[in-house]
Design a protein around this motif. Structure first.
Motif: not given
Length: 290
Positions: A82-85, A90-93
């Motif tokens: 979940l943390k990786v996702t 966040a990076k993609d956003t």
């Protein structure tokens, strides 16, 4: 001797028969519908139950420990996933927001160049702002175009809002842009801007020689006393100084006062362009006359 062995053999047979009879008797006692158990059954059941309890409790504790360890491992793996996702999301956003912002800027800039190309024959070289000077008294930015790209000193640099400065130093791959906020008639490296008023090209004239840091306004001097420019007029480059090409918007007149000795007027111009957080700019290339 033979009689002794024969006696032992008969004794073994007797014991076997007695055991068989006892087994049949016990079977008779335990079979059938009975509401109460006999005391041997009760004793045997209690003994077996006690032994089972002694064995089951430690086994249950051990089994529960390993089950809990397995659950913790599963929860840890799920939490890490979940943390990786979330990190990727966040990076993609952030990347999507940046791309959308950049897309809007580029669309605005494309519209700007199309409008400008309809009004004149200038070429606009888009450049990315690579760095800016942290010195408030040395207002320059660095762009990622240089001599290899045909950039030369004193070329005008604009944003989609208006004029921001000129090229004052060129290297093979990068160039420095001196911003309008660095204009100073007392400095040798500063260049004045010949200016006029939009739609009053043949009626108004002045020279932008400095920048008032306290007011945040450009100072335009040497305006003839008979000049009809007024507050609200749009100031553009006149092209008379052979430095900045004609027709580039600079800003709006917000104040007009009497100049030195009452012979000329002075106007204060609020620049259209913002000089903070510049991302992309345009270098104006004027086609050579043949």
């Amino acid at each position: 001797m033979f009689a002794l062995f024969k006696w032992f053999g008969n004794k073994r047979l007797i014991i076997l028969m007695f055991g068989f009879i006892l087994f049949i008797a016990l079977m008779g006692l335990t079979l059938g519908n009975r509401e109460k158990m006999t005391w041997p059954e009760k004793f045997l059941k209690d003994s077996v139950s006690w032994i089972q309890g002694m064995v089951y409790k430690p086994a249950r504790v051990i089994a529960g420990f390993f089950e809990d360890m397995h659950r913790l491992t599963v929860l840890y793996e799920e939490n890490r996933a979940l943390k990786v996702t979330l990190t990727r999301y966040a990076k993609d956003t952030a990347r999507l927001n940046d791309l959308e912002s950049q897309n809007k800027r580029l669309k605005d800039e494309l519209g700007f160049t199309e409008r400008q190309q309809q009004s004149n024959q200038y070429k606009y070289r888009i450049a990315e702002v690579y760095a800016s000077s942290p010195d408030p008294y040395n207002n320059t930015v660095t762009i990622n175009l240089g001599e290899k790209d045909g950039i030369k000193e004193n070329m005008a640099v604009i944003s989609i809002e208006g004029l921001i400065g000129r090229i004052n130093r060129v290297s093979p791959f990068y160039s420095n842009v001196q911003l309008l906020t660095d204009i100073d008639d007392r400095a040798n490296n500063s260049k004045a801007i010949a200016a006029t008023v939009k739609n009053k090209d043949n009626e108004s004239f002045g020279i932008i020689e400095s920048y008032d840091r306290e007011k945040g306004l450009l100072v335009m001097n040497k305006i003839p006393k008979t000049d009809q420019m007024v507050v609200g007029d749009v100031v553009i480059t006149s092209g008379l100084g052979q430095l900045f090409p004609r027709g580039i918007e600079i800003g709006t007149i917000v104040e007009k006062t009497e100049g030195e000795f009452g012979i000329t007027h002075t106007a204060y111009v609020k620049p259209f362009a913002s000089f903070n957080h510049l991302r992309e700019v345009f270098v104006v290339e004027v086609p050579e006359l043949r």
